[in-house]
Design a protein around this motif. Structure first.
Motif, short mmCIF file in Angstrom:
data_model
loop_
_atom_site.label_atom_id
_atom_site.label_comp_id
_atom_site.label_asym_id
_atom_site.label_seq_id
_atom_site.Cartn_x
_atom_site.Cartn_y
_atom_site.Cartn_z
N ALA A 160 48.20 37.57 42.13
CA ALA A 160 47.16 38.03 43.07
C ALA A 160 45.82 37.70 42.41
O ALA A 160 45.79 37.15 41.32
N GLY A 161 44.74 38.05 43.05
CA GLY A 161 43.43 37.77 42.45
C GLY A 161 42.34 38.17 43.41
O GLY A 161 42.60 38.85 44.41
N MET A 162 41.11 37.73 43.12
CA MET A 162 40.00 38.08 44.01
C MET A 162 40.19 37.50 45.41
O MET A 162 39.60 37.97 46.36
N ASN A 163 41.04 36.48 45.52
CA ASN A 163 41.36 35.93 46.85
C ASN A 163 42.24 36.90 47.64
O ASN A 163 42.21 36.91 48.86
N THR A 164 43.01 37.72 46.93
CA THR A 164 43.92 38.67 47.60
C THR A 164 43.24 40.02 47.79
O THR A 164 43.37 40.66 48.82
N LEU A 165 42.55 40.47 46.74
CA LEU A 165 41.85 41.76 46.78
C LEU A 165 40.46 41.56 46.17
O LEU A 165 40.32 41.40 44.96
N LEU A 166 39.47 41.55 47.03
CA LEU A 166 38.12 41.16 46.58
C LEU A 166 37.31 42.33 46.00
O LEU A 166 36.38 42.12 45.22
N ARG A 167 37.65 43.54 46.38
CA ARG A 167 36.77 44.68 46.05
C ARG A 167 36.40 44.79 44.56
O ARG A 167 35.23 45.00 44.23
N PRO A 168 37.35 44.62 43.62
CA PRO A 168 36.95 44.74 42.21
C PRO A 168 35.91 43.68 41.82
O PRO A 168 34.94 43.98 41.12
N ALA A 169 36.09 42.43 42.29
CA ALA A 169 35.14 41.37 41.93
C ALA A 169 33.82 41.55 42.66
O ALA A 169 32.75 41.24 42.13
N LEU A 170 33.89 42.07 43.88
CA LEU A 170 32.69 42.15 44.71
C LEU A 170 31.74 43.25 44.24
O LEU A 170 30.54 43.06 44.17
N TYR A 171 32.30 44.41 43.94
CA TYR A 171 31.40 45.49 43.47
C TYR A 171 32.05 46.41 42.44
O TYR A 171 31.74 47.60 42.38
N GLY A 172 32.93 45.85 41.65
CA GLY A 172 33.50 46.65 40.55
C GLY A 172 34.34 47.82 41.03
O GLY A 172 34.49 48.82 40.32
N ALA A 173 34.92 47.70 42.23
CA ALA A 173 35.72 48.81 42.75
C ALA A 173 36.95 49.05 41.88
O ALA A 173 37.56 48.10 41.37
N TYR A 174 37.31 50.31 41.72
CA TYR A 174 38.48 50.68 40.92
C TYR A 174 39.69 50.82 41.84
O TYR A 174 39.65 51.54 42.84
N HIS A 175 40.78 50.14 41.49
CA HIS A 175 42.08 50.38 42.14
C HIS A 175 43.07 50.73 41.04
O HIS A 175 43.16 50.00 40.04
#
Ligand code: PLP
Length: 274
Positions: A160-175
């Motif tokens: 997976a990656g920012m292509n799959t889940l953008l929120r961490p890369a976009l604004y440092g979101a924590y999952h």
């Protein structure tokens, strides 16, 4: 204006943001609309997102009602609805606690009904848009570890990656991330979890403990039901992931995994270079 949100980029209210308008401009806009023949009106706010402080909604709703009353008085219109937008957060990062939604509902109800019964606001509908609150915890992103890079910082590479889940890369979101292959494995080692995209920001999580993580382990990235698939992309020519719905012991594919053909679908070859 009022704004709130778990990250500064999730604060939409305030005079410097691209959203909304000042009270003065809003009054002018309602006047203009009325003069242009508009008969039905409502008012809407969206001041921020991912808010876990229950007192925030009371403050923001109160402010919107005050503004609505002023607009009604100044423009001599009535409002069919008052829409307080979204913002209702969910706990992403331990030890965050769930929003006290009953308290939020009762606070908003008191403010709304108090004014609604006044002569100025003539029984408008109250609308809410709790998108994240309804769907964020419905979905888990499953990803395989395909490589581990050891060094001063240990990177766990996934499919997976920012292509799959953008929120961490976009604004440092924590999952929150769980190593589903080693639920009982304990290790004090902290790792960064990344994808395969050609960007340094392609990081899904930083400083996490994944037990004695190994290649081929299956990681579960939690709470990705909101702004997950909808923000995913084909960046770096990566087909988008499949989606599977689970109902007790049943599971069904509700979105097919994309193929290479999906990447070029719709492209046209021009004749200029023949
Ligand atoms: C107008 C509007 N309503 C609702 C939402 C959903 O907000 P939330 O993610 O806080 O639930 C958004 C999100 O940006 C929005 O722009």
């Amino acid at each position: 204006g009022i704004g709130g949100g778990s990250h500064s980029v999730l604060v939409f209210g305030g005079k410097n943001t691209k959203f909304g308008m000042s009270k003065k401009d809003a009054v002018a806009a309602y006047r203009f609309a009325k003069k242009s023949g508009v008969k039905k009106f409502g008012i809407h706010m969206m001041t921020g997102s991912s808010i876990l402080d229950s007192s925030y909604f009371k403050k923001a709703t109160s402010k919107l009602i005050d503004i609505a009353v002023e607009i009604v008085e100044e423009c001599k219109i009535s409002l069919d609805f008052i829409n307080i937008g979204g913002g209702f957060g969910i706990p992403y990062k331990p030890p965050e606690k769930p929003l006290d939604i009953k308290k939020v509902g009762s606070d908003i109800g008191k403010i709304f009904n108090g004014r609604k019964s006044s002569k100025i606001l003539d029984k408008p509908w109250l609308f809410v848009e709790p998108g994240r609150y309804l769907v964020a915890d419905s979905t888990i992103l499953l990803t395989n570890v395909h490589s581990i890079k050891k060094g001063p910082v240990k990177y766990v590479g996934t499919d997976a990656g920012m292509n799959t889940l953008l929120r961490p890369a976009l604004y440092g979101a924590y999952h929150h991330v769980v190593n589903a292959s080693r639920l009982n494995s304990r290790s004090n080692e902290s790792v960064h979890i990344c994808g395969q995209i050609c960007e340094n920001t392609d990081i899904l999580a930083k400083n996490r403990k994944l037990g004695n993580v190994k290649e081929d382990d299956l990681l579960a990235i939690l709470n990705v039901g909101a702004y997950g698939f909808s923000m995913s992309s084909q960046y770096n020519t990566r087909p988008r992931a499949a989606e599977v719905m689970i109902n007790k012991k049943d599971s069904k594919i509700i979105r097919q995994r994309e193929t290479i053909n999906d990447l070029i679908k719709g492209q046209k070859v021009v004749t200029w270079f023949k």
